[in-house]
Design an enzyme around this catalytic site. Structure first.
Site, mmCIF file in Angstrom:
data_model
loop_
_atom_site.group_PDB
_atom_site.id
_atom_site.type_symbol
_atom_site.label_atom_id
_atom_site.label_comp_id
_atom_site.label_asym_id
_atom_site.label_seq_id
_atom_site.Cartn_x
_atom_site.Cartn_y
_atom_site.Cartn_z
ATOM 1 N N HIS A 182 33.876 62.499 69.051
ATOM 2 C CA HIS A 182 34.633 63.169 69.817
ATOM 3 C C HIS A 182 34.623 62.909 71.393
ATOM 4 C CE1 HIS A 182 34.781 65.933 66.043
ATOM 5 N NE2 HIS A 182 35.735 66.241 66.514
ATOM 6 N N ASP B 196 41.963 59.373 62.622
ATOM 7 C CA ASP B 196 41.333 60.761 63.171
ATOM 8 C C ASP B 196 42.083 60.947 64.620
ATOM 9 O OD1 ASP B 196 39.810 62.765 63.461
ATOM 10 O OD2 ASP B 196 38.087 61.881 63.421
#
Length: 900
Positions: free
Chosen positions: A241, A315
């Site tokens: 992330h 993703d």
């Protein structure tokens, strides 16, 4: 029909799971699995594909590319004129994006919002969500499942299948069609900050088996499934992330570990595979290229080598692993070129669509490549029948979401996941009847205002003498002093750490101030149990702890399961799905049996002084029956949780032709009825605040204002209800009738129903009632005593009641009365008799004992200090002068056999 075939296959499949690996049965099952799911491919041929192909032909290039984009929506309430809703509406109406991803919100707000969005979209939207541990991963008030690693600790394919099925059903009820689950990363790096408890574990076989079972369950429930994060995000120490993570595996290692679960998922028919923002330089030779943007990973490895034909979804493209290096437009183009079908959450959807359009027009991406991906998306929508029905019925949500069956399943999974790695001092389980002074301390590195609140509430329910404390990231010196004082006053410490999985934070380490507190706890040398909620690796910071248990999750069901496990309410069977360096290996776990907390009979083969001595009491009872003290009787003696004597003798009536007594004979309790039935009802009503014992009788029966009895307090009436000699009231039967009226009024429930529903039936007292049923076929021994409303009960039933009081209100892990209530029941100002120097009871029983001697021969005595109860049920004549002597003789015989 397909779902019926799948359910039948799963039923057959689970019957083979206990067969040895490599056996013929297992090989047959494996072959059948491949053929079955080959026939039900991710996107099977169907008549609905005509809609997909026809729709594709009518879309412009830009609209086709927009079908490949999924945007973020929140499931919270949005005003339809708000800027946030306007932005979503523009993406759907102007850009014609193909789908949305649902994030945090609530049940009805989410469902209504999705219906509204579907209504404004030209084509049906494909709605996705990260429902890794059920819908509760994103949506409040849905079924709360434990985190995935807890499911791994159960090692149960059946649980995985059922959780997948339940997740699918709740998803479709909300309007979600595509779940980004299961996580198939093999978490073999303890320092992994982003996968951790989201993984089934570190064993590729475990991850493969449970992941595939989850996929089959979810698909049978009607959703698209996703295996993530390809080619594996488990062996990293970086959160993608925030920045690009690196997997140092070569192809051989990748094939044997990371890819194994994805191969199994493909065989199980998984619908989509999500890419990982990780680089695999030893495979691609490109250390700065994430798998999401690597053709060598997605085309060469996933599509060609593994032969995956379903949807490939990136993703989130807004994550640091992408945005730190690639601007939004370039990332979208590179992802399509690498082999992705779906662009998930690009930082700017409009920019992403525009740049892919330009790439096609300049020849960087073949238009056929776009058509191939769009066809897959449209066929997925048609397979889900969204072209026929895209809206969901709001009225059906209340029947599906968080159903009793789903809640039971979630709790059952959590119960089976609790794992104990060490218990050197044999502290587990903690006996709730032992009443130790417990300090339960929960610490979290977060700023949560009350971490572990569910766990602490469950601990308070089970352990009445417990102090609960919690601390978060801000711990003052004053709070440390509070902890030290609580430690000094405790017998046992339950130390719990709650480590939430938060992007960018190392959840493996214990903060310095909390480590200081832990060191103080250890220095106290008090027995200590460490319960880990969430990250199990935290124990590496203090491996000297002697008792360590893991829940692998901090969801509500896991907190409840932990309290149940500590109290011995459930058997502990979990096994470690991961290894903890220097502490344990995968597969470790102690089997700790359930603490039954129920009366058990002494073994028939058991012998010794206790058994031989107690049998003399039975012989003495037989002598009294033969002498005519009473026609028949039953004697049950309980000691330390075991029935050491259960003896029935004589007949149910004086007549020589009357039937013989048996352990099932029900006796008229006569005056015992008041202390067993009415007194218990009064105390239960007092606990629920329906009755105030210090209040005057007139508060409940104003019509008694002209009578002396109306001037009494309820506590006076309560005490007098079972004692004919009690002052100032002498009419015990009248007192009982009045008290019964008051209980009925205060609770709005007839006394018999109140006792049956809240006490007798839950305790298992199946032969206890006020009026024998008309069709009752058992023997009933009536007394000659006239006491108004009388309770009928067997000695075995009364033994259950006695053991509950001996346990101070708890039996089989269910609390019926609070300890302080039992203290009041057994105190001097209650209807029960207390040992007195003026009678034989005072010479035999301990000062804390309490009981009742009936005039017909029945008696019940409970002696907490000896952990003993005596139940004698008999139906002699009240005027028989030998009854009191018989009661004394029998008690003397029993107590002389019990060690001091």
């Amino acid at each position: 029909m397909i779902s019926s075939c799948l359910r039948a296959f799963e039923s057959l499949r689970f019957s083979f799971l206990d067969k040895p690996k490599g056996s013929k049965a297992r090989r047959v099952l494996a072959i059948a699995t491949v053929f079955l799911f080959a026939s039900f491919s991710a996107f099977p041929e169907s008549p609905q594909e005509n809609w997909a192909d026809k729709t594709l032909k009518n879309l412009s290039l830009r609209d086709r590319i927009a079908q490949l984009v999924q945007i973020r929506v929140s499931g919270k309430f949005l005003n339809r004129r708000s800027a946030e809703f306007d932005a979503i509406r523009d993406q759907i109406k102007q850009n014609h994006v193909g789908g949305v991803v649902l994030f945090a919100g609530n049940v009805y707000e989410s469902a209504i919002l999705l219906n509204d969005l579907q209504s404004i979209s030209r084509l049906p939207l494909l709605v996705a969500a990260d429902f890794e541990r059920g819908a509760s991963f994103r949506i409040a008030d849905t079924t709360s499942f434990a985190w995935t690693m807890a499911l791994g600790a159960t090692n149960s394919e059946q649980f995985a299948y059922q959780q997948g099925l339940a997740t699918a059903r709740e998803s479709r009820a909300l309007g979600v069609h595509w779940i980004f689950a299961p996580v198939l990363d093999v978490n073999n790096n303890p320092r992994n900050p982003v996968i951790n408890i989201r993984s089934f574990g570190e064993d590729p076989d475990l991850v493969s088996r449970l992941g595939s079972a989850f996929i089959r369950g979810a698909r049978s429930g009607g959703v698209l499934t996703t295996a993530k994060h390809f080619p594996g995000h488990g062996d990293t120490a970086t959160d993608s992330h925030l920045r690009l993570a690196v997997v140092q595996s070569d192809m051989a290692r990748l094939q044997s570990v990371e890819l194994a679960p994805f191969k199994s998922a493909i065989e199980a028919g998984v619908d989509s595979i999500m890419t990982a923002h990780v680089s695999v330089p030893k495979v691609t030779g490109e250390p700065q290229t994430p798998a999401t943007l690597s053709s060598k990973i997605l085309n060469d490895l996933l599509r060609n080598s593994l032969n995956f034909k379903g949807l490939v979804v990136t993703d989130a493209l807004e994550m640091g692993g992408i945005t730190n290096t690639y601007w939004c437009g370039l990332a979208a183009v590179r992802a399509i070129q690498a082999g992705s079908d779906i662009l998930l959450l690009p930082a700017d959807p409009t920019v992403a669509i525009n740049e892919v359009v330009r790439a096609v027009k300049r020849g960087d991406i073949p238009e056929s490549r776009i058509n191939e991906s769009v066809r897959k998306v449209l066929r997925a929508k048609s397979r889900l029948k969204l072209h026929q029905t895209r809206m969901i019925p709001i009225s059906g949500i209340g029947e599906i979401i968080a159903s009793p069956q789903n809640l039971e399943l979630a709790q059952n999974i959590a119960d089976h996941s609790i794992t104990v790695l060490k218990d050197q001092a044999k502290l587990l389980p903690i006996d709730p009847t032992g009443y130790p002074k417990i300090l339960s301390l929960v610490l979290t590195p977060d700023l949560e205002s009350e971490p572990g609140a569910v766990f602490q509430a469950e601990m308070r329910r089970r352990f009445p003498f417990i102090e609960t404390l919690w601390g978060n990231a801000r711990i003052s010196d004053e709070f440390v002093s509070v902890i030290e004082k609580a430690v000094s006053e405790s017998d046992l410490i339950v130390f719990s750490t709650l480590g939430r999985l938060v992007s960018g934070r190392n959840s493996e380490a214990m903060p310095a101030i909390q480590r200081k507190i832990f060191d103080k706890l250890m220095a106290s040398r008090k027995p200590l149990i460490w319960m880990s909620f969430g990250n199990p690796y935290i124990v590496q910071s203090a491996t000297q702890v002697g008792t360590y248990a893991c829940a692998f999750s901090y969801s509500d069901v896991s907190q409840i399961a932990a309290a149940k496990a500590l109290a011995g309410e459930i058997e502990i069977t979990g096994r470690m799905p991961v290894s903890i360096p220097g502490y344990s290996k995968a597969g470790d776990g102690l089997a700790i049996p359930k603490l039954d907390m129920v009366l058990k009979s002494i073994a028939a083969t058991e012998s010794g002084p206790l058994k031989s001595g107690i049998e003399k009491a039975g012989q003495l009872l037989e002598t009294h029956v033969q002498a005519g003290t009473f026609p028949g009787a039953q004697l049950v003696v309980g000691y330390k949780g075991r029935i050491i004597l259960n003896f029935a003798i004589g007949r149910i009536a004086p007549s020589g032709v009357a039937r013989m007594t048996s352990p099932e004979t029900v006796y008229d309790l006569a005056s015992l009825s008041a202390v067993v039935g009415l007194s218990s009802a009064v105390m239960m009503a007092a606990e629920s605040k329906s009755l105030i014992l210090d209040a005057p009788v007139l508060d409940y029966v104003p019509e008694m204002k002209e009578k002396d009895i109306g001037k009494l307090n309820l506590s006076d009436l309560w005490k007098a209800s079972a004692n004919k000699e009690s002052s100032p009231v002498s009419a015990a039967a009248g007192n009982r009738n009045l008290l019964m009226t008051i209980v009925n009024r205060a609770t709005a429930t007839p006394l018999e129903r109140l006792l049956t529903e809240r006490l007798f039936k839950p305790l298992g007292m199946s032969s206890t009632f006020y009026k024998p049923p008309q069709n009752y076929r058992g023997e009933i021994a009536y007394s000659g005593e006239s006491t108004g409303e009388r309770l009928f009960c067997s000695a075995q039933d009364l033994a259950l009641f006695a053991q509950m009081l001996l346990n101070r209100g708890i039996y089989a892990h269910r609390r019926y009365l609070r300890p302080e209530t039992v203290d009041r029941i057994s105190g001097r100002h209650s209807p029960w008799f207390k040992p007195s120097d003026s009678d034989w009871a005072g010479k035999l029983f301990s000062p804390g004992a309490f009981g009742h001697n009936g005039e017909t021969g029945s008696m019940l005595w409970i002696d907490p200090s000896r952990k003993l109860f005596i139940v004698l049920l008999a139906n002699g004549r009240p005027d028989n002068g030998r009854i009191s002597e018989a009661q004394r003789n029998i008690c003397e015989s029993i107590l002389s056999s019990i060690p001091e």
